[in-house]
Design an enzyme around this catalytic site. Structure first.
Site, PDB file in Angstrom:
ATOM      1  N   GLU A 202       0.816  -1.219   0.000  1.00 39.42           N
ATOM      2  CA  GLU A 202       0.000   0.000   0.000  1.00 39.42           C
ATOM      3  C   GLU A 202       0.846   1.264   0.000  1.00 39.42           C
ATOM      4  O   GLU A 202       0.540   2.223  -0.708  1.00 39.42           O
ATOM      5  CB  GLU A 202      -0.967   0.011   1.185  1.00 39.42           C
ATOM      6  CG  GLU A 202      -2.164  -0.940   1.037  1.00 39.42           C
ATOM      7  CD  GLU A 202      -1.873  -2.360   1.463  1.00 39.42           C
ATOM      8  OE1 GLU A 202      -0.718  -2.631   1.859  1.00 39.42           O
ATOM      9  OE2 GLU A 202      -2.792  -3.203   1.416  1.00 39.42           O
TER      10      GLU A 202
ATOM     11  N   HIS B 121      -9.639  -4.420  10.948  1.00 41.05           N
ATOM     12  CA  HIS B 121     -10.292  -4.300   9.644  1.00 41.05           C
ATOM     13  C   HIS B 121     -11.543  -3.431   9.673  1.00 41.05           C
ATOM     14  O   HIS B 121     -12.322  -3.458   8.733  1.00 41.05           O
ATOM     15  CB  HIS B 121     -10.698  -5.690   9.130  1.00 41.05           C
ATOM     16  CG  HIS B 121      -9.578  -6.484   8.538  1.00 41.05           C
ATOM     17  ND1 HIS B 121      -8.421  -6.767   9.223  1.00 41.05           N
ATOM     18  CD2 HIS B 121      -9.439  -7.069   7.316  1.00 41.05           C
ATOM     19  CE1 HIS B 121      -7.627  -7.498   8.449  1.00 41.05           C
ATOM     20  NE2 HIS B 121      -8.213  -7.686   7.287  1.00 41.05           N
TER      21      HIS B 121
HETATM   22  C1  LIG Z   1      -2.075  -4.255   4.574  1.00 38.18           C
HETATM   23  C2  LIG Z   1      -3.075  -5.223   4.065  1.00 38.18           C
HETATM   24  N1  LIG Z   1      -3.408  -5.190   2.762  1.00 38.18           N
HETATM   25  C3  LIG Z   1      -4.310  -6.055   2.271  1.00 38.18           C
HETATM   26  C4  LIG Z   1      -4.917  -6.972   3.085  1.00 38.18           C
HETATM   27  C5  LIG Z   1      -5.966  -7.918   2.516  1.00 38.18           C
HETATM   28  N2  LIG Z   1      -5.395  -9.250   2.398  1.00 38.18           N
HETATM   29  C6  LIG Z   1      -5.528 -10.126   3.398  1.00 38.18           C
HETATM   30  S1  LIG Z   1      -4.717 -11.512   3.097  1.00 38.18           S
HETATM   31  C7  LIG Z   1      -4.187 -11.005   1.590  1.00 38.18           C
HETATM   32  C8  LIG Z   1      -3.357 -11.910   0.766  1.00 38.18           C
HETATM   33  C9  LIG Z   1      -2.106 -12.320   1.466  1.00 38.18           C
HETATM   34  O1  LIG Z   1      -1.488 -13.382   0.819  1.00 38.18           O
HETATM   35  P1  LIG Z   1      -0.237 -14.145   1.395  1.00 38.18           P
HETATM   36  O2  LIG Z   1       0.671 -13.183   2.077  1.00 38.18           O
HETATM   37  O3  LIG Z   1       0.335 -14.945   0.314  1.00 38.18           O
HETATM   38  O4  LIG Z   1      -0.820 -15.083   2.533  1.00 38.18           O
HETATM   39  P2  LIG Z   1      -1.854 -16.304   2.402  1.00 38.18           P
HETATM   40  O5  LIG Z   1      -3.215 -15.693   2.473  1.00 38.18           O
HETATM   41  O6  LIG Z   1      -1.596 -16.988   1.133  1.00 38.18           O
HETATM   42  O7  LIG Z   1      -1.607 -17.140   3.598  1.00 38.18           O
HETATM   43  C10 LIG Z   1      -4.657  -9.726   1.343  1.00 38.18           C
HETATM   44  C11 LIG Z   1      -4.422  -8.959   0.116  1.00 38.18           C
HETATM   45  C12 LIG Z   1      -4.570  -6.951   4.463  1.00 38.18           C
HETATM   46  N3  LIG Z   1      -5.136  -7.788   5.337  1.00 38.18           N
HETATM   47  N4  LIG Z   1      -3.635  -6.101   4.916  1.00 38.18           N
END
Ligand SMILES: Cc1ncc(C[n+]2csc(CCOP(=O)(O)OP(=O)(O)O)c2C)c(N)n1
Ligand SMILES: [Mg+2]
Lengths: 324, 363
Positions: free
Chosen positions: A60, A129
């Site tokens: 972000e 959130h």
């Molecule tokens: C700062 C922030 N940006 C976006 C999100 C929304 N979000 C939650 S999980 C995620 C994907 C994360 O993927 P990864 O790091 O690969 O972990 P996984 O879910 O595969 O365990 C996103 C975009 C968030 N929670 N926090």
């Protein structure tokens, strides 16, 4: 007039502005190929392609800051935050860069960027959130912030925000995305800084923004049906710029006000409205201004309790009866 | 490159069962790992059932498919080792010894939940088990993991901080700042990237610039890194052991990338779970790379346990999960007053500080 959802209204606004201005670029996490985490950008990537609708990594600070920089050179980025809660990762870019660069450059630079996404509690996603940072944004001269409560307002305000030459933060609401309202087919814009009387009344002013407007409207119906009180509901729509005239006009007519605000009470938007009313029309008031805010603690997860943490029609009615 | 298990040269890389840390395992321990992986899977399958019935709110991010990572790494933790992770946190929680009851009750938003119904699925905590959450903001836990390592070093404790993150989280600035600090100040942190190939609907290739793998970025900071195949519990343990010894013996960080896969969508609400990846891909992982299936097979081949005994363990674990669900259902919701508890330490304890000045505002 066709009934369309808040989500679709936003989607239409984005599409129309992409077509109108070649500098408009939609950007954010999952906005393109996935169609948006909340489907606000559904179909846009397919229609407009990679250049206009761009998926970003989860960075972000990087991509919001990039949007601010690009806007200085004339791009009109419309940046999606999957949740406004994630803006805190990009806070420096929003507050220090988008918010201050015009002032510090003595007016040489402007940032026509839009940062948009949902900012609301009520969906049991926990404290990290569920933030509603409209008061923080409004506390930063240089930034603008709007909180549409209906599909009609969402579309008109979004289109204006994109055309505005300053940074505009649009705070949407995941609980409203699926709700429908009448929206005209022909093009329209809603100026920033103009409130809307969502229900005319004579006995008390319920002043709100975002989903709290819907709560206020429900309360107004009950006040009319069960207590013979005719409440006026003022939807601020835009927090900064703020339509002070509309607030003062309504309260001067009803002489009573309950401010309904999903923000937290301390330095929340309603605190500013209360100050404005007492400063400018103290003599018009027949009773102290009342507020109904989110209960003053981090957003609780427990679904049963989060229900009572946010303003409810019952709490609005209780406050209204206290002063009517 | 700075990769590789520098002090594990004697190990045949193809068979991590021979690694120091695995060769010494007794049958009970190996069976325990199986049981722990089954506990995670059955717990989450049970949770999913009730989530779909509408008895839980918010998000539910399932760990199913990745169990060997939490169980393998946590199995190496000693008294001064600490752990912190993101929102996909149920597996790590159960692996450190949190009870199914309090974990399930948290999902139901009940007062008996591990976070008293305040945190939900993404925000589990158990500091008494050296488990520091459960964090909802992507990458937000990465400096905290560094802080745990800093505190350990400051207090002269021989320990490591295991900080878990997803393959999407590596693109947060906070993580890069943390890597620099970790190397600069020689902090005993182990960053474990659980690479399940996707961040929500985005593939690794579409989100990350890299040479060969994500862990390799550590090179730029002079941090030792390695990659592990997560489907093999022996390999997870062997490589985590090297990293933890580097932390314990030399107070140095490591980045360990563990290849793994999630079978369900990003969260249960992920409507596109079968669009951004093919059903074939999911089936391939389930059938050929499932860590539980592979570990079962291995234990039977080693003569450690029979299929019948495994079934008996599985039955017990399923019973534990359904009892946890019943416990959660029977538990009360938190009292409305509790909304204002747990905000300030001083107020909760009613100290002078907590009773001076107004702490809460409202109508
Ligand atoms: C700062 C922030 N940006 C976006 C999100 C929304 N979000 C939650 S999980 C995620 C994907 C994360 O993927 P990864 O790091 O690969 O972990 P996984 O879910 O595969 O365990 C996103 C975009 C968030 N929670 N926090
Ligand atoms: Mg991932």
């Amino acid at each position: 007039m066709p009934l369309i959802t808040y989500r679709k209204a936003l989607n239409d606004a984005l599409a129309e502005e992409i077509i109108r201005d070649e500098n408009v670029v939609i950007m954010g996490e999952e906005v393109a190929q996935y169609n948006g985490a909340y489907k606000v950008t559904e179909g846009l990537w397919e229609r407009f392609g990679d250049k206009r609708v761009v998926d970003t990594p989860i960075s972000e600070a990087g991509f919001i800051g990039m949007g601010v920089g690009a806007s200085m050179l004339g791009i009109r980025p419309v940046m999606e935050l999957m949740f406004w809660s994630f803006a805190y990762v990009a806070w420096d870019q929003i507050i220090n860069n988008a918010g201050q660069v015009r002032y510090m450059s003595g007016g040489l630079i402007n940032c026509p960027i839009v940062i948009r996404g949902p900012a609301n509690g009520g969906t049991n996603v926990g404290a990290t959130h569920s933030h509603t940072p409209e008061n923080f944004i409004a506390n930063t001269p240089g930034l603008k912030v709007v909180c549409p409560a209906t599909a009609y307002d969402a579309k008109g305000l979004m289109k204006t925000a994109i055309r505005d030459n300053d940074p505009v933060c649009v705070m949407e609401n995941t609980l409203l995305y699926g709700e429908s309202w009448e929206v005209p087919e022909e093009e329209y814009l809603i100026p920033l800084g103009v409130a809307d009387i969502k229900r005319a009344g004579t006995d008390i002013s319920l002043i709100a923004h975002g989903r709290a407007v819907i709560t206020a409207l429900k309360a107004a119906e009950i006040l009319a049906a069960e207590h013979g009180i005719n409440a006026e509901v003022v939807d601020l729509r835009s927090i900064r710029p703020l339509d002070e005239e509309a607030i003062l006009r309504s309260v001067s007519k009803t002489h009573r006000a309950v401010l309904v605000d999903e923000n937290k009470p301390f330095c929340g938007v309603s605190a500013q409205i209360a100050a404005t009313i007492q400063e400018q029309i103290f003599d018009e008031l027949d009773a102290p201004v009342q507020r109904v805010c989110s209960l003053d603690a981090p957003a609780i997860y427990s679904p049963e309790l989060e229900k009572i943490q946010l303003p409810t029609p019952d709490r609005v009615i209780e406050k209204a009866l206290l002063i009517c | 490159m700075t990769s590789a298990t520098d002090d594990d040269v004697a190990v045949d890389p193809a068979d991590f069962a021979q690694a120091r840390i695995n060769a010494s395992l007794n049958p009970q321990q190996k069976i325990h790992f199986l049981k722990e992986m089954l506990r995670i899977r059955r717990f989450e399958q049970t949770a999913l059932k009730y989530y779909n019935q509408g008895l839980m709110g918010g998000f539910l991010h399932l760990y199913i498919g990745q169990e060997s990572v939490a169980v393998g790494t946590v199995s190496l933790m000693g008294k001064n080792d600490h752990i912190i992770t993101a929102y996909r946190d149920h597996g790590h929680a159960l692996a450190v010894g949190m009870g199914m009851d309090e974990c399930m009750a948290e999902l139901f938003g009940k007062a008996t939940g591990c976070s008293r119904g305040k945190g939900g699925s993404m925000h589990y905590f158990a500091p008494d088990k050296n488990y520091w959450g459960g964090h909802g903001i992507v990458g937000g836990q990465t400096p905290l993991g560094l802080g745990l390592a800093y505190a350990l070093k400051y207090q002269n404790k021989k320990g490591a901080a295991l900080c878990f993150m997803g393959d999407g989280a590596v693109n947060q600035g906070a993580y890069h700042e943390s890597l620099n600090l970790a190397a600069l100040w020689k902090l005993p942190v182990v960053y474990i990237i659980e690479n399940n190939k996707y961040s929500m609907g985005t593939t690794l290739e579409r989100s990350s610039a890299m040479r060969n793998c994500l862990a390799e970025r550590a090179d730029g900071y002079g941090i030792v890194w390695d990659i592990a195949n997560g489907e093999d519990l022996y390999e997870v343990r062997a490589k985590t052991d090297s990293a933890m010894r580097r932390a314990h013996e030399h107070s140095l960080p490591t980045v360990l990338e563990i290849d793994t896969y999630r079978y369900y969508g990003h969260s249960v609400a992920d409507a596109n779970a079968k669009k951004y990846r093919s059903p074939d891909e999911i089936e391939r992982y389930k059938n050929h790379h499932d860590p539980i299936r592979l570990w079962r097979k291995r234990l039977v081949e080693e003569g450690v346990i029979t299929e019948e005994k495994i079934e008996a363990i599985d039955d017990k674990v399923k019973e534990e999960a359904s009892k946890a669900a019943q416990f959660a259902i029977d538990s009360p919701f938190p009292a409305p007053e509790s909304i204002f508890e747990d905000v300030y330490w001083e107020v909760d304890k009613q100290t002078d500080a907590g009773m001076t000045g107004r702490h809460f505002f409202g109508d």
